[in-house]
Design a protein around this motif. Sequence first.
Motif, PDB file in Angstrom:
ATOM      1  N   GLU A  15      70.452  13.887  -5.159  1.00 25.49           N
ATOM      2  CA  GLU A  15      69.129  14.183  -5.719  1.00 25.49           C
ATOM      3  C   GLU A  15      68.746  15.648  -5.508  1.00 25.49           C
ATOM      4  O   GLU A  15      68.119  16.267  -6.350  1.00 25.49           O
ATOM      5  CB  GLU A  15      68.063  13.281  -5.075  1.00 25.49           C
ATOM      6  N   VAL A 169      67.857   8.124 -12.414  1.00 27.58           N
ATOM      7  CA  VAL A 169      67.733   9.341 -11.601  1.00 27.58           C
ATOM      8  C   VAL A 169      67.078  10.499 -12.348  1.00 27.58           C
ATOM      9  O   VAL A 169      66.371  11.299 -11.745  1.00 27.58           O
ATOM     10  CB  VAL A 169      69.086   9.816 -11.028  1.00 27.58           C
ATOM     11  N   ASN A 173      63.989  12.113 -10.603  1.00 29.69           N
ATOM     12  CA  ASN A 173      64.107  13.478 -10.073  1.00 29.69           C
ATOM     13  C   ASN A 173      63.066  14.450 -10.617  1.00 29.69           C
ATOM     14  O   ASN A 173      63.024  15.597 -10.185  1.00 29.69           O
ATOM     15  CB  ASN A 173      65.511  14.032 -10.323  1.00 29.69           C
TER      16      ASN A 173
END
Length: 194
Positions: A15, A169, A173
Motif C-alpha cells: 500500500e 486496493v 489507496n
Amino acid sequence: MRMILASTNRGKFQEMKEQLLPYGIDLIFGGDLPSPPYVEETGATYEENAFLKARAWASSAKVPALADDSGLEVDALGGAPGVHSARVVPGKDSARTEWLLEAIKDADDRSARFVCSIAVVFPDGRSPLAVTEYCAGRIAASPAGESGFGYDPVFIPDGYEKTFSELGVDIKNTISHRAKAVKSIAEMLRPVIE
Ligand code: IMP
C-alpha cells in the motif's frame, strides 16, 4: 532517499511503496532485513507505538525508518479494539472480524473509523516526524470481498456501499487512513530530503 518500513506486513508495504515513490522515497520492505528487531507495542497511543517501531528499526538498519501503527475504533464498543486491533483475538484476521460482528450484533450504531499514525526516525539525529489520520465509516452486517487485510472485509467507508475488500486496493489507496497518513508524512518529508 531510501527508507525502511518498520514492519513485516507485506500488505502495508504494498500500500505504501507505490504512494511514496513520486516523492523520491524508495521504501524497502522491513521483512527483507536479515534479523528484524522485535518490538513490543506497549504504547498507549498509535503514535507512541509508531515511534517505538521506527526507533528500533532505524537503529537496527542504520537507515531512516518509517513505521505505522493503526487500528479500528468502533463507537458501539467505546472505541475498541483501537490500539489492540491486531491482537484482540488470537489467530487469523477472520477470527477478529467474527469477534467484531458478534460483539456489535445488537448495536444500532455501527459507526467506526480506522486510525493510522506514521512516524519517521532518522539514524543521524535529524528531528523525527509523526502524523495521524482517519477514515470514517461503518461496520457491515457480514464480511464481503477478497482484497486487503485485517478488518477490510467488514469496513464500509463513508460515501460508499461496499467494504474496503470489495472496493479493492485502488480505491482504498485513495481514501484510507493509511493513504492519508502516507500523503501527509510525504509532504512533511519533502523539505527534509530535498
Ligand atoms: P498494527 O498497526 O500492525 O499494530 O496493527 C493494526 C491492526 O489494525 C491490523 O492488524 C488490522 O487488524 C487493523 N487494521 C489497521 N489498518 C487496517 C486496514 O487498512 N484494513 C484492515 N484492518 C486494518
